[in-house]
Design an enzyme around this catalytic site. Structure first.
Site, PDB file in Angstrom:
ATOM      1  N   MET A  80     -72.772 -53.701  14.406  1.00 14.97           N
ATOM      2  CA  MET A  80     -72.048 -53.579  15.677  1.00 14.97           C
ATOM      3  C   MET A  80     -71.019 -54.687  15.915  1.00 14.97           C
ATOM      4  O   MET A  80     -70.465 -54.793  17.002  1.00 14.97           O
ATOM      5  CB  MET A  80     -73.005 -53.543  16.893  1.00 14.97           C
ATOM      6  CG  MET A  80     -74.112 -52.547  16.793  1.00 14.97           C
ATOM      7  SD  MET A  80     -73.481 -50.889  16.525  1.00 14.97           S
ATOM      8  CE  MET A  80     -74.982 -50.078  16.038  1.00 14.97           C
ATOM      9  N   CYS A  81     -70.766 -55.513  14.917  1.00 14.85           N
ATOM     10  CA  CYS A  81     -69.780 -56.586  15.042  1.00 14.85           C
ATOM     11  C   CYS A  81     -68.419 -56.045  14.606  1.00 14.85           C
ATOM     12  O   CYS A  81     -68.291 -55.454  13.544  1.00 14.85           O
ATOM     13  CB  CYS A  81     -70.216 -57.752  14.155  1.00 14.85           C
ATOM     14  SG  CYS A  81     -69.438 -59.293  14.536  1.00 14.85           S
ATOM     15  N   HIS A  82     -67.398 -56.230  15.447  1.00 17.25           N
ATOM     16  CA  HIS A  82     -66.060 -55.732  15.140  1.00 17.25           C
ATOM     17  C   HIS A  82     -65.436 -56.498  13.975  1.00 17.25           C
ATOM     18  O   HIS A  82     -65.554 -57.715  13.911  1.00 17.25           O
ATOM     19  CB  HIS A  82     -65.136 -55.898  16.352  1.00 17.25           C
ATOM     20  CG  HIS A  82     -65.458 -54.965  17.465  1.00 17.25           C
ATOM     21  ND1 HIS A  82     -64.981 -53.679  17.506  1.00 17.25           N
ATOM     22  CD2 HIS A  82     -66.217 -55.125  18.581  1.00 17.25           C
ATOM     23  CE1 HIS A  82     -65.428 -53.086  18.601  1.00 17.25           C
ATOM     24  NE2 HIS A  82     -66.185 -53.943  19.267  1.00 17.25           N
ATOM     25  N   MET A  88     -69.571 -64.906  16.643  1.00 17.24           N
ATOM     26  CA  MET A  88     -70.397 -64.493  15.512  1.00 17.24           C
ATOM     27  C   MET A  88     -69.806 -64.968  14.190  1.00 17.24           C
ATOM     28  O   MET A  88     -70.542 -65.334  13.269  1.00 17.24           O
ATOM     29  CB  MET A  88     -70.587 -62.974  15.490  1.00 17.24           C
ATOM     30  CG  MET A  88     -71.434 -62.448  16.638  1.00 17.24           C
ATOM     31  SD  MET A  88     -73.038 -63.283  16.802  1.00 17.24           S
ATOM     32  CE  MET A  88     -73.767 -62.975  15.215  1.00 17.24           C
ATOM     33  N   GLU A  89     -68.492 -64.999  14.097  1.00 19.05           N
ATOM     34  CA  GLU A  89     -67.845 -65.472  12.876  1.00 19.05           C
ATOM     35  C   GLU A  89     -68.113 -66.960  12.658  1.00 19.05           C
ATOM     36  O   GLU A  89     -68.375 -67.395  11.531  1.00 19.05           O
ATOM     37  CB  GLU A  89     -66.344 -65.181  12.927  1.00 19.05           C
ATOM     38  CG  GLU A  89     -65.990 -63.719  12.748  1.00 19.05           C
ATOM     39  CD  GLU A  89     -66.336 -62.801  13.919  1.00 19.05           C
ATOM     40  OE1 GLU A  89     -66.305 -61.571  13.726  1.00 19.05           O
ATOM     41  OE2 GLU A  89     -66.649 -63.303  15.029  1.00 19.05           O
ATOM     42  N   ASP A 103     -78.877 -73.475  -1.733  1.00 23.33           N
ATOM     43  CA  ASP A 103     -78.861 -72.840  -3.053  1.00 23.33           C
ATOM     44  C   ASP A 103     -78.413 -73.809  -4.144  1.00 23.33           C
ATOM     45  O   ASP A 103     -78.989 -73.842  -5.227  1.00 23.33           O
ATOM     46  CB  ASP A 103     -77.947 -71.616  -3.041  1.00 23.33           C
ATOM     47  CG  ASP A 103     -77.877 -70.957  -4.407  1.00 23.33           C
ATOM     48  OD1 ASP A 103     -78.937 -70.542  -4.917  1.00 23.33           O
ATOM     49  OD2 ASP A 103     -76.769 -70.872  -4.969  1.00 23.33           O
TER      50      ASP A 103
END
Length: 146
Positions: free
Chosen positions: A61-63, A101-102, A116
């Site tokens: 749902m993230c554009h 969100m980005e 990692d």
């Protein structure tokens, strides 16, 4: 997915922060450039930028957003028996939806990349809290973490 058709485009920014706690051995390896997988912070920076650009592929749902800038900063803090790498991701766009969100995804991916690249030396690495520091633009206005 939320319809953003009627939202007014504006300049929007977001800054997110996370941390990675590592041993003195890992800190020394990163600082001296002797980690087997290469330059840890350079690779983490690239991973963060790539993750910001792919956020809509990772988060439902993230554009998808055309980003105008992504920048990551790294800062070391010495603790009593370890070192803490502070990762800050700053993202900018001009559009109809925010980039929180980005920024959060960029910081998270950078931290996971550090893990990692260093796990062969010590698996006791701790990724700390990840949070939004600031955001600007949009209908809801500016936000600054207190």
């Amino acid at each position: 997915m939320v319809d953003i058709t009627d939202k007014t485009p504006s300049v929007r920014t977001a800054t997110a922060r996370t941390s990675v706690q590592v041993s003195e051995q890992i800190y020394s390896g990163i600082q001296s450039g002797t980690m087997k997988k290469g330059d840890v912070l350079q690779v983490a920076q690239i991973a963060g930028i790539m993750a910001a650009k792919k956020t809509s592929d990772l988060i439902p749902m993230c554009h998808p957003i055309a980003l105008s800038g992504v920048d990551l900063h790294f800062d070391w803090q010495e603790k009593s028996s370890s070192y803490e790498l502070i990762i800050e991701a700053h993202v900018k766009t001009s559009g109809s939806t925010g980039v929180e969100m980005e920024a959060l995804t960029a910081a998270s991916a950078a931290a996971l990349t550090v893990y990692d690249m260093c796990k062969a030396v010590d698996k006791g690495i701790v990724i700390g809290e990840t949070y939004l520091v600031t955001k600007t633009g949009g209908k809801s206005g500016d936000y600054a973490r207190k």
